[in-house]
Design an enzyme around this catalytic site. Sequence first.
Site, PDB file in Angstrom:
ATOM      1  N   GLU A   1      -0.618 -14.260  48.364  1.00 45.36           N
ATOM      2  CA  GLU A   1       0.445 -15.082  47.767  1.00 45.36           C
ATOM      3  C   GLU A   1       1.681 -14.231  47.469  1.00 45.36           C
ATOM      4  O   GLU A   1       2.819 -14.658  47.672  1.00 45.36           O
ATOM      5  CB  GLU A   1      -0.033 -15.756  46.470  1.00 45.36           C
ATOM      6  CG  GLU A   1      -1.180 -16.739  46.639  1.00 45.36           C
ATOM      7  CD  GLU A   1      -0.790 -18.005  47.395  1.00 45.36           C
ATOM      8  OE1 GLU A   1       0.364 -18.159  47.798  1.00 45.36           O
ATOM      9  OE2 GLU A   1      -1.688 -18.855  47.608  1.00 45.36           O
TER      10      GLU A   1
ATOM     11  N   ARG B   1       5.208 -14.927  49.544  1.00 39.43           N
ATOM     12  CA  ARG B   1       6.309 -15.524  48.765  1.00 39.43           C
ATOM     13  C   ARG B   1       7.325 -14.475  48.327  1.00 39.43           C
ATOM     14  O   ARG B   1       8.522 -14.620  48.567  1.00 39.43           O
ATOM     15  CB  ARG B   1       5.762 -16.243  47.529  1.00 39.43           C
ATOM     16  CG  ARG B   1       4.786 -17.353  47.889  1.00 39.43           C
ATOM     17  CD  ARG B   1       4.382 -18.165  46.671  1.00 39.43           C
ATOM     18  NE  ARG B   1       3.112 -18.848  46.921  1.00 39.43           N
ATOM     19  CZ  ARG B   1       2.790 -20.042  46.454  1.00 39.43           C
ATOM     20  NH1 ARG B   1       3.624 -20.699  45.707  1.00 39.43           N
ATOM     21  NH2 ARG B   1       1.612 -20.576  46.718  1.00 39.43           N
TER      22      ARG B   1
ATOM     23  N   ASP C   1      -6.091 -21.700  57.961  1.00 30.43           N
ATOM     24  CA  ASP C   1      -4.837 -22.092  58.627  1.00 30.43           C
ATOM     25  C   ASP C   1      -3.991 -20.970  59.228  1.00 30.43           C
ATOM     26  O   ASP C   1      -3.820 -20.857  60.447  1.00 30.43           O
ATOM     27  CB  ASP C   1      -3.980 -22.951  57.669  1.00 30.43           C
ATOM     28  CG  ASP C   1      -3.830 -22.353  56.258  1.00 30.43           C
ATOM     29  OD1 ASP C   1      -4.293 -21.226  56.032  1.00 30.43           O
ATOM     30  OD2 ASP C   1      -3.229 -23.031  55.393  1.00 30.43           O
TER      31      ASP C   1
ATOM     32  N   GLU D   1       4.021 -28.590  55.163  1.00 31.12           N
ATOM     33  CA  GLU D   1       3.545 -28.426  56.546  1.00 31.12           C
ATOM     34  C   GLU D   1       4.042 -29.499  57.506  1.00 31.12           C
ATOM     35  O   GLU D   1       4.394 -29.199  58.662  1.00 31.12           O
ATOM     36  CB  GLU D   1       2.011 -28.352  56.579  1.00 31.12           C
ATOM     37  CG  GLU D   1       1.431 -27.078  55.971  1.00 31.12           C
ATOM     38  CD  GLU D   1       1.458 -27.049  54.448  1.00 31.12           C
ATOM     39  OE1 GLU D   1       1.618 -28.124  53.829  1.00 31.12           O
ATOM     40  OE2 GLU D   1       1.324 -25.957  53.868  1.00 31.12           O
TER      41      GLU D   1
ATOM     42  N   THR E   1       4.695 -17.530  56.871  1.00 32.94           N
ATOM     43  CA  THR E   1       3.992 -18.771  56.535  1.00 32.94           C
ATOM     44  C   THR E   1       4.575 -19.443  55.293  1.00 32.94           C
ATOM     45  O   THR E   1       4.225 -20.573  54.970  1.00 32.94           O
ATOM     46  CB  THR E   1       2.474 -18.515  56.377  1.00 32.94           C
ATOM     47  OG1 THR E   1       1.797 -19.757  56.421  1.00 32.94           O
ATOM     48  CG2 THR E   1       2.170 -17.808  55.066  1.00 32.94           C
TER      49      THR E   1
HETATM   50  C1  DMJ Z   1       2.331 -22.054  51.326  1.00 25.74           C
HETATM   51  O1  DMJ Z   1       2.209 -21.142  50.306  1.00 25.74           O
HETATM   52  C2  DMJ Z   1       2.128 -21.438  52.667  1.00 25.74           C
HETATM   53  O2  DMJ Z   1       2.680 -22.260  53.628  1.00 25.74           O
HETATM   54  C3  DMJ Z   1       0.686 -21.181  52.967  1.00 25.74           C
HETATM   55  O3  DMJ Z   1       0.479 -20.669  54.246  1.00 25.74           O
HETATM   56  C4  DMJ Z   1      -0.110 -22.434  52.833  1.00 25.74           C
HETATM   57  N1  DMJ Z   1       0.178 -23.162  51.672  1.00 25.74           N
HETATM   58  C5  DMJ Z   1       1.445 -23.206  51.045  1.00 25.74           C
HETATM   59  C6  DMJ Z   1       2.204 -24.486  51.209  1.00 25.74           C
HETATM   60  O4  DMJ Z   1       1.473 -25.601  51.311  1.00 25.74           O
END
Ligand code: DMJ
Length: 602
Positions: free
Chosen positions: A195, A199, A335, A504, A591
């Site tokens: 995380e 981020r 994912d 997403e 991501t």
């Molecule tokens: C985000 O923090 C990122 O996209 C992660 O890969 C998956 N979940 C959340 C958003 O839904």
Amino acid sequence: VISQAMLTSNVKRDVIRCSTGKFLVLLMIGGLAYLMLAQRNHVPSVSNGVANGTSNKEGESTLFGGGTRLRNLWRRAPRLPPRLTPDEKATLINSIHDVGNVHVVLKWKERQESVKKAFIHAWSGYKNYAMGYDELMPLSQRGTDGLGGLGATIVDALDTAIIMGADEVVSEAGSWIEAHLSEKISHKGQVNLFETTIRVLGGLLSAYHLSGGEQEMNLTRKGPKPVVYLQTAKVLADCLLSAFTSSPTSIPFSDVVLRDCSAHPAPDGLSSTSEVSTLQLEFNYLSNPKYSQEAMKVMEHLKTLPKVEGLVPIYISPHSGEFNGENIRLGSRGDSYYEYLLKVWLQQGARQDGNLTYLYNMYQEAMKGVRNLLVRKSIPNGLVFVGELPSGRRGAFSPKMDHLVCFLPGTLALGATKGLTKGKAMEENLLTFDDMENLKLAEDLAKTCFEMYSVTSTGLAPEIAYFHVEDYSERGLDGGNKSSEYVNDIIIKHADRHSLLRPETVESLFVLYRITEDPKYREWGWQIFEAFEKHTKVDSGGYTCLDDVTVIPPRTRDKMETFFLGETLKYLYLLFADNSVIPLNEFVFNTEAHPIPVKRAT
Ligand code: DMJ
């Protein structure tokens, strides 16, 4: 003279005898002949007019109206529309087309502005009630530290503000980072490696790049010098590195305590597969081997592990380096493993660096596995979805699809064309059979993800949907929108009815719009945006998660996730933007939607 001369045959004889008379008779005959010939020649001209879509009636009366023939001798030749040269025609068509385009361009410009306003509304709530905290609780108007206390919303939102040209936000976020972030990194407690990387590290690196750091300029003219973002990123990355170096294998531990940079496994000793394989874009961008080597060792190790047609279980042990259990899914914990196989290959200037071809091969094999083992169609209306294998390939198929899986259409489309438009990729003969299959699957899945929104009363998707298939159905668990064509295809269980304002689906709509140029993806994105506006906006500032998207008014949850500013609103803004903003063949999005430049060929 002629008519009078014709009155009597005596006169007629006299006229023919005298030479002036002979001349006059000849003139009369010649004149009549001329008129008749001229009239005949007009007929095809009128037909031309008909063919050109002008005067059908006039043409008919000329051709078939025997009684009017004489009258027609004296009437004017029909006026045909001016004939245009091919060049003139093209200019005319283009000008008509442009007038249409102007309206379309203005429409999307306005919609884009609405998204920017929403972003500023979200930021103002956060700034007023939660500045410095990770997230805003918009209803109770306070902040909360759900991600370790590094002001995650600030860093996640910064590059969105840069892209939107929201200067005040850039200035406020940038100044806070310069004043507080390094100090927080050195004092705070436990954070999750994944995380914090996607981020905070990703946000800082993207802000550094977009604000001109590599050119040693400050393109935003707001906030600190871009190098501040890079320096802060390195302070953070140095500490996060311990998750890799403390582990007995190349699989990192899941958590790091920032104040002493110590690393720890999760309480059950396991790391998520997606978490350990979703760090590489960020560590590679730091372009120092001490970071990239650690991160890339994970991928090299994952390459060696046994898989099910390229698909992997969602847990892995940092102690043994082996996968744990057999649960296979593309939702939570699985994912972004698949996403980064492709994107890390693309980031390294995929075509030039043969060393990373193994990543692309792993990606291709996995997508074939998805098509073979996980894709099904719902009944009665045939929505294509991606299910799960909770007990591996020998166990039962579960028709469950997390909203998180909706990243997949975008990734599939990106993998097919490598960021080019479909038109260009086809023109240059770049699409293989697998690419075409993946692109088709991408379009089908994007529709399903959109229908997960439109099947509910609020127009917002639940966290998880199940699909009605032959061996699985449940009554009374629909999304509440009875006029949706898919109300019987999609099942939403009570525990799964919340919405976290996730990105997403709009992410995939953005990528698919850029690649296929099909305007329906923009329209779908606009519908989703309007539903966010209607049901999640909090008047005093911010947007809130919902507890149940199937009822109106929806029950609310008191939280605004950082990715609503970092991802959801960014992707919506880019969906409505010109294609030249953050082009897909020059950037890969991490991501968490932080754009990172693709390495250029040397
Ligand atoms: C985000 O923090 C990122 O996209 C992660 O890969 C998956 N979940 C959340 C958003 O839904």
